[in-house]
Write a protein that holds these residues in place. Structure first.
Motif, PDB file in Angstrom:
ATOM      1  N   GLY A  66      23.103 -53.507   1.343  1.00 46.31           N
ATOM      2  CA  GLY A  66      23.230 -53.514  -0.103  1.00 46.31           C
ATOM      3  C   GLY A  66      23.813 -52.202  -0.604  1.00 46.31           C
ATOM      4  N   LEU A  67      23.285 -51.098  -0.083  1.00 46.47           N
ATOM      5  CA  LEU A  67      23.800 -49.801  -0.501  1.00 46.47           C
ATOM      6  C   LEU A  67      25.221 -49.593   0.014  1.00 46.47           C
ATOM      7  N   PHE A  68      25.486 -50.129   1.212  1.00 44.56           N
ATOM      8  CA  PHE A  68      26.849 -50.067   1.752  1.00 44.56           C
ATOM      9  C   PHE A  68      27.803 -50.744   0.771  1.00 44.56           C
ATOM     10  N   THR A  69      27.376 -51.882   0.225  1.00 41.10           N
ATOM     11  CA  THR A  69      28.227 -52.620  -0.706  1.00 41.10           C
ATOM     12  C   THR A  69      28.484 -51.815  -1.974  1.00 41.10           C
ATOM     13  N   VAL A  70      27.423 -51.206  -2.488  1.00 39.40           N
ATOM     14  CA  VAL A  70      27.594 -50.386  -3.690  1.00 39.40           C
ATOM     15  C   VAL A  70      28.617 -49.292  -3.429  1.00 39.40           C
ATOM     16  N   ALA A  71      28.447 -48.614  -2.267  1.00 39.57           N
ATOM     17  CA  ALA A  71      29.360 -47.519  -1.960  1.00 39.57           C
ATOM     18  C   ALA A  71      30.779 -48.039  -1.767  1.00 39.57           C
ATOM     19  N   ALA A  72      30.902 -49.227  -1.173  1.00 39.68           N
ATOM     20  CA  ALA A  72      32.237 -49.797  -0.985  1.00 39.68           C
ATOM     21  C   ALA A  72      32.894 -50.040  -2.332  1.00 39.68           C
ATOM     22  N   LEU A  73      32.094 -50.457  -3.323  1.00 36.60           N
ATOM     23  CA  LEU A  73      32.648 -50.683  -4.659  1.00 36.60           C
ATOM     24  C   LEU A  73      33.145 -49.366  -5.271  1.00 36.60           C
ATOM     25  N   VAL A  74      32.449 -48.271  -4.926  1.00 39.17           N
ATOM     26  CA  VAL A  74      32.910 -46.967  -5.413  1.00 39.17           C
ATOM     27  C   VAL A  74      34.292 -46.662  -4.844  1.00 39.17           C
ATOM     28  N   ILE A  75      34.456 -46.918  -3.548  1.00 35.18           N
ATOM     29  CA  ILE A  75      35.729 -46.595  -2.917  1.00 35.18           C
ATOM     30  C   ILE A  75      36.832 -47.482  -3.503  1.00 35.18           C
ATOM     31  N   VAL A  76      36.517 -48.753  -3.706  1.00 40.74           N
ATOM     32  CA  VAL A  76      37.522 -49.647  -4.278  1.00 40.74           C
ATOM     33  C   VAL A  76      37.812 -49.252  -5.723  1.00 40.74           C
ATOM     34  N   GLY A  77      36.763 -48.810  -6.420  1.00 39.72           N
ATOM     35  CA  GLY A  77      36.978 -48.325  -7.778  1.00 39.72           C
ATOM     36  C   GLY A  77      36.628 -49.328  -8.850  1.00 39.72           C
ATOM     37  N   LEU A  78      35.465 -49.943  -8.738  1.00 42.06           N
ATOM     38  CA  LEU A  78      35.043 -50.890  -9.755  1.00 42.06           C
ATOM     39  C   LEU A  78      33.971 -50.262 -10.637  1.00 42.06           C
ATOM     40  N   PRO A  79      33.899 -50.648 -11.920  1.00 41.41           N
ATOM     41  CA  PRO A  79      32.831 -50.166 -12.777  1.00 41.41           C
ATOM     42  C   PRO A  79      31.548 -50.918 -12.477  1.00 41.41           C
ATOM     43  N   PRO A  80      30.394 -50.426 -12.797  1.00 43.07           N
ATOM     44  CA  PRO A  80      30.156 -49.163 -13.494  1.00 43.07           C
ATOM     45  C   PRO A  80      29.855 -48.044 -12.503  1.00 43.07           C
ATOM     46  N   LEU A  81      30.811 -47.704 -11.687  1.00 43.74           N
ATOM     47  CA  LEU A  81      30.592 -46.662 -10.684  1.00 43.74           C
ATOM     48  C   LEU A  81      31.687 -45.600 -10.817  1.00 43.74           C
ATOM     49  N   ALA A  82      31.414 -44.444 -10.187  1.00 43.38           N
ATOM     50  CA  ALA A  82      32.259 -43.280 -10.432  1.00 43.38           C
ATOM     51  C   ALA A  82      33.690 -43.489  -9.960  1.00 43.38           C
ATOM     52  N   GLY A  83      33.872 -44.333  -8.933  1.00 45.14           N
ATOM     53  CA  GLY A  83      35.214 -44.558  -8.429  1.00 45.14           C
ATOM     54  C   GLY A  83      36.134 -45.144  -9.483  1.00 45.14           C
ATOM     55  N   PHE A  84      35.578 -45.882 -10.399  1.00 44.18           N
ATOM     56  CA  PHE A  84      36.387 -46.452 -11.477  1.00 44.18           C
ATOM     57  C   PHE A  84      36.884 -45.348 -12.395  1.00 44.18           C
ATOM     58  N   SER A  85      35.978 -44.441 -12.764  1.00 45.85           N
ATOM     59  CA  SER A  85      36.354 -43.374 -13.693  1.00 45.85           C
ATOM     60  C   SER A  85      37.474 -42.531 -13.097  1.00 45.85           C
ATOM     61  N   SER A  86      37.312 -42.163 -11.827  1.00 36.40           N
ATOM     62  CA  SER A  86      38.305 -41.278 -11.246  1.00 36.40           C
ATOM     63  C   SER A  86      39.659 -41.968 -11.202  1.00 36.40           C
ATOM     64  N   LYS A  87      39.659 -43.232 -10.796  1.00 40.99           N
ATOM     65  CA  LYS A  87      40.949 -43.917 -10.717  1.00 40.99           C
ATOM     66  C   LYS A  87      41.546 -44.154 -12.101  1.00 40.99           C
TER      67      LYS A  87
END
Lengths: 530, 511
Positions: free
Chosen positions: B381-402
């Protein structure tokens, strides 16, 4: 009152530096106990270091000490003259000889077992006296005499190992060294012929009108060839690898820090003080400009493939002499500064490395790469010393090697020479390659059995090796702590380790706080370039 | 009055010193207590909170430390500035987390030479912190080099033949490039500018020709090869032989981040954004970063080992940061800094999850991941959350940076950067999604007993906590973008009125 007494004593220091070791050498032969001879040699060397440090400190303010031997005033008598450049060389000599003599006590007793050691100490002191003489005197013929006195003592010292290889090496050293001396003497003869004087300060102005004459050209050629041979600049280095490789460890250490440096010092004095390096004598720096990069590449390249580690370090010296020569050959303020800085730094780095290798020889009997296997657990302090020396040779930041490299690269780039700059940096990578062979041998071979049995428990963590370079000294401490866990540490005697680490501490001190050295060297370079 | 200011300054400097010195002190204590494992481990769990505490108290207050002078005008000096503080913040936040995970991992895997591992881990953290606060280029270089040598024993920790070969390659590439290129660049800068100090807006303006600027930037980017710009990226996948906590250190906390940080810092404080923009020197960096983003992502698609895939993903993601820096626009720079954080938090969770799977089931290959989500639901589950960060989906930090990177590329004009950013995201989804799909939706092995529900073999709690915290930070960062933007506004090139202010409102408020 006391100030004048101190001044009077200060005025005597140049001659004391020469006479004290000479007297010590004579006394060494008379005493019956070898330990007493050692004590005498240590006392004399300690006094010499104090004298030379005093001279370095006092001349730092621009003071030039002059001493007329026997009261005969120059240019008729022999003059001693101590300017900062002399004091810098004397400081290097003093530090190296004191460390070497202290170290030699235990090292000789193992490596020269069953031998009478008094003559060896005596020769060591004669060598010391000769080199100090070169540093102090302002008389060209006197330089030659002192240089030969030291060199002959040096040949004997190399031969003192008495193994067939050492004897052959000493013989070759003798032949090539004497050839160099003969060429040097010939050059001096020509200069005397032209100027009628041997006093260096006197000679320069007298030589000025005759600079283009064939005799002076010949003098430059002979002196250049002779001194480059003595300095072992590639391809005139052939005597050096075996002489350093097969001499007793303490002797290799002392010679590595002094003999080639003294020859380079004389070359610098003559090139900038007598000949006009920028115009008339420019051919010699030009030749050095070609030979020095070749020395860096060839020396480092050959070092990579050596299995005998002392010979590896000797080839490394060939490369490092190339660095110094490269700085000098630029004939610029920055270049000469860099050369002088590296002359000092390389002396302490290489001496500490030879001493660390001597510690290995002390226990293992030899120092081939295979003798280094598992060194990190057997002799953690020695292994860490080798690593410290290796990273300094590479020139990692916070070591004195970095300071040298910085000054050299910026001097070369300032002169818009990109290729030599590349050679310097590539050379430091090549030194990383051979330095790395030492680290791998010491830390990654043969140490496994010590760490394997520890298992899961926390104590198991302590039995492994320290690992990598002691950046900032932490790693060294870690290596020691871990090694202590074995309980079967077979370290070299403390006195040998202490002298080795004293030089390493000096090396890191220069690396972190080099301004005293660099500003002194900059001053010297400015004076020499006039 | 003046006395009060002096006291305040002294306190700030002492806090700065404490922050930098704490990892080194911990390393020394760890070595000292190698025979008292309980005390050693307790120290390693607790002391990592010292640096973040000191940093929090310091909070960017003015402070400056000058320790020694190595060349005229430059020595070891530390001066906090916004971008450095952000990087230091990343290191400080992830230090306690990675120590917690390391200890759990080492005990679970019955590791040998634990003390030496912990000593070098802490030394590496210390080098990264010192590098973050470097007040001049020389200090940065010193700790950049030291970091290489402190991480080497960690990379080769297994002492296997493969590990030693990877270690040799690691040293050869990193030391080789920094000595041949970065050192040369540094000397060049020193000769041109007469100083190495980090000055907002740069020190080279007017001292160096446009053509030379390009060459100098080339030396810097390839000299700082920790940033893994192609073609100097090969050391990073090869270093995957190291234990997992070391991979986390390499990829998220210290090493590669030190590389990109060094480049960004040199661009901002040595070249100056204006000089590079005038010389047009950023263009080729845009191309090379774009190429690295796409090429590394494609290679990641073709990997069969989870760790190797994550490593190639790092190569790709690092160039996002460089791309942001190379665009030389305020929004892009903010995006670069945010991505430094987002990728750090996301990638450390991914590696920790990979390590937990390896620890519990011994599985490392991608095709072995079938059904692992049922065995280890929290981990995956946490792996999935982190993967979403790398892909760049909200509401996670990867979205903001991209988001800010895209905005910056729009400001810079040209379609290439924006297209590359989007394509990179799609590719990252393409290599990460199959793992998640297999883990949750494919039964373990067809041959195995299908009727029996997969056994729950969840990772140890300590590891789960270590994975959870960075994942939470990703979410928190998404909502704290304004704070980061406000904080970095003081840095050169980040000027608030251009784009950061209103766009920050968009990203922070819109979701």
């Amino acid at each position: 009152m006391s100030a004048t007494a101190a001044d009077a004593l200060l005025a005597q220091l140049p001659i004391l530096l020469v006479v004290a070791p000479l007297l010590g050498a004579a006394l060494c032969l008379l005493v019956r106990d070898a330990r007493l001879a050692w004590g005498l040699a240590v006392a004399v060397s300690a006094a010499a270091l104090v004298f030379s440090a005093t001279l370095f400190a006092r001349t730092g303010g621009g003071l030039v000490l002059e001493y007329a031997v026997g009261g005969w005033q120059p240019p008729w008598g022999i003059a001693y003259k101590v300017a900062p450049v002399n004091a810098l060389l004397a400081l290097v000599l003093g530090a190296v000889f004191l460390a070497g003599v202290v170290y030699a006590g235990r090292s000789f007793r193992r490596e020269l077992r069953g031998r009478r050691l008094q003559p060896v100490y005596s020769a060591l002191l004669i060598c010391q006296s000769g080199f100090f003489g070169v540093a102090m005197t302002d008389d060209l013929f006197n330089i030659f005499v002192f240089l030969e006195m030291a060199s002959i003592a040096g040949y004997a010292l190399v031969a003192s190992a008495r193994t067939p290889r050492a004897l052959t090496a000493a013989y070759r050293y003798l032949l090539m060294g004497s050839t160099g001396a003969a060429l040097f003497l010939l050059g001096i003869g020509y200069l005397y012929l032209v100027t009628g004087t041997l006093n260096l300060s006197d000679m320069a102005p007298r030589l000025q009108p005759a600079l283009g004459s064939p005799a002076v050209v010949a003098a430059l050629g002979f002196i250049g060839a002779g001194l480059l041979l003595k300095a072992a600049l590639f391809p005139l280095h052939l005597w050096l690898p075996n002489a350093y490789g097969y001499a007793p460890s303490a002797i290799a250490a002392v010679l590595a820090g002094t003999s080639t440096k003294v020859a380079l010092y004389i070359l610098i004095r003559l090139l900038f003080g007598v000949f006009d390096a920028a115009s008339f004598a420019a051919a010699l720096p030009d030749v050095m400009m070609v030979l020095a990069p070749a020395a860096i590449v060839a020396g480092s390249g050959l070092a990579i493939f050596q299995r005998q580690v002392k010979r590896m370090m000797a080839y490394s010296s060939v490369a490092q002499i190339g660095y110094i020569a490269l700085g000098v050959a630029l004939v610029t303020q920055a270049g000469l500064t860099a050369g002088l800085v590296h002359l000092f730094n390389h002396a302490i780095i290489k001496v500490s490395l030879f001493m660390a290798l001597g510690c290995v020889v002390y226990r293992a009997g030899d120092c081939r790469l295979s003798d280094l296997a598992g060194l990190s657990s057997r002799m953690p302090w020695t292994a860490a010393a080798i690593v410290a020396g290796a990273v300094s040779l590479v020139g990692l930041p916070l070591t004195s090697g970095f300071v040298s490299k910085w000054y050299l690269v910026s001097a070369v780039l300032e002169a818009n020479l990109w290729l030599p700059a590349f050679v310097i940096l590539a050379g430091s990578l090549m030194s990383a390659a051979y330095g790395w062979r030492l680290v791998e041998a010491a830390y990654f071979r043969g140490g496994e059995s010590a760490g394997g049995a520890g298992g899961v428990s926390g104590a198991g963590g302590g039995s492994g090796e320290g690992g990598q370079s002691p950046v900032g000294g932490e790693g060294g401490a870690a290596a020691e702590d871990n090694g202590g866990g074995n309980g079967k540490s077979a370290e070299a005697p403390p006195v040998m380790l202490l002298t080795t680490w004293a030089l390493i501490a000096l090396n890191f001190f220069v690396g972190v706080n080099p301004s005293w050295l660099t500003s002194a060297c900059r001053g010297i370079a400015a004076t020499l370039l006039g | 009055m003046s006395i009060r200011i002096m006291t305040a300054m002294m306190t700030n400097e002492m806090l700065l010193m404490a922050c930098i010195a704490s990892p080194f002190a911990l390393a020394a204590l760890t070595a000292l207590f190698h025979r008292a494992p309980v005390l050693r481990d307790a120290l390693n769990l607790l002391m990592p909170f010292a640096a973040p505490a000191a940093l929090l108290l310091l909070a960017g207050g003015p402070a400056s430390l000058q320790l020694t002078q190595i060349v005229p005008g430059a020595g070891i000096a530390f001066t906090p500035e916004p971008v450095g503080l952000v990087f230091a913040g990343l290191v400080c936040l992830l230090w306690p987390v990675s120590m917690l995970y390391s200890l759990a991992y080492l005990y679970q895997n019955r590791a040998v030479r634990m003390t030496s591992f912990l000593v070098y881990y802490n030394l590496s953290i210390g080098c990264a912190l010192a590098l973050a606060f470097a007040g001049n280029l020389l200090t940065l270089f010193v700790f950049y080099e030291a970091l290489t040598f402190c991480t080497y024993p960690l990379v080769t920790h297994d002492r296997s033949r493969e590990a030693l070969a990877a270690g040799r390659f690691y040293l050869a590439v990193l030391v080789g490039s920094s000595t041949l290129l970065l050192l040369a660049a540094m000397v060049w800068i020193y000769l041109a500018a007469g100083t190495l100090d980090f000055v907002p807006g740069g020190i080279l303006d007017g001292r160096i020709g446009d053509e030379q600027v390009k060459w100098l930037l080339l030396l810097v980017v390839f000299g700082a090869s920790k940033a893994a710009v192609m073609p100097l990226h090969g050391w990073l996948p090869r270093a995957m032989v190291a234990p997992v906590p070391v991979s986390a250190l390499l990829h998220a906390v210290a090493v590669v981040k030190a590389g990109v940080f060094a480049i960004v810092k040199i661009i901002l404080y040595i070249f100056g954004v204006d000089l590079l923009a005038d010389a047009g020197a950023g263009d080729w960096l845009v191309y090379i970063a774009s190429f690295t983003i796409i090429a590394a992502a494609v290679v990641a698609l073709r990997q069969t080992s989870l760790k190797k895939m994550l490593a190639w993903s790092t190569v790709s993601q690092l160039s996002y940061i460089l791309l942001g820096a190379a665009l030389l626009k305020p929004a892009a720079l903010l995006g670069a800094v945010l991505h430094l954080l987002a990728h750090g938090f996301g990638k450390i969770t991914l590696f920790f999850a990979a390590g937990a799977i390896q620890t519990k089931s011994g599985k490392t290959r991608l095709d072995e991941m079938r059904g692992i989500g049922r065995a280890m639901p929290w981990t995956m589950g946490l792996f999935t959350v982190a993967a979403l960060v790398i892909v760049g989906l909200p509401p996670l930090a990867g979205f903001s940076s991209k988001w800010f990177l895209l905005e910056g590329s729009a400001a810079a004009g040209g379609h290439l950067p924006a297209a590359v950013l989007l394509a990179g995201s799609v590719l990252s989804a393409a290599y990460l999604a199959p793992v998640i799909y297999r883990a949750f939706f494919v039964a373990e092995a067809p041959a195995a007993d299908v009727r029996r529900p997969a056994e729950r073999r969840e990772a140890p709690t300590a590891m789960l906590i270590a994975m959870l915290l960075p994942a939470l930070m990703c979410a928190a960062l998404f909502f704290a973008v304004d704070a980061v933007a406000g904080f970095t506004a003081a840095a050169p090139g980040f000027s608030a009125e251009d784009a950061v202010g209103d766009a920050g409102g968009d990203a922070g408020g819109a979701p």
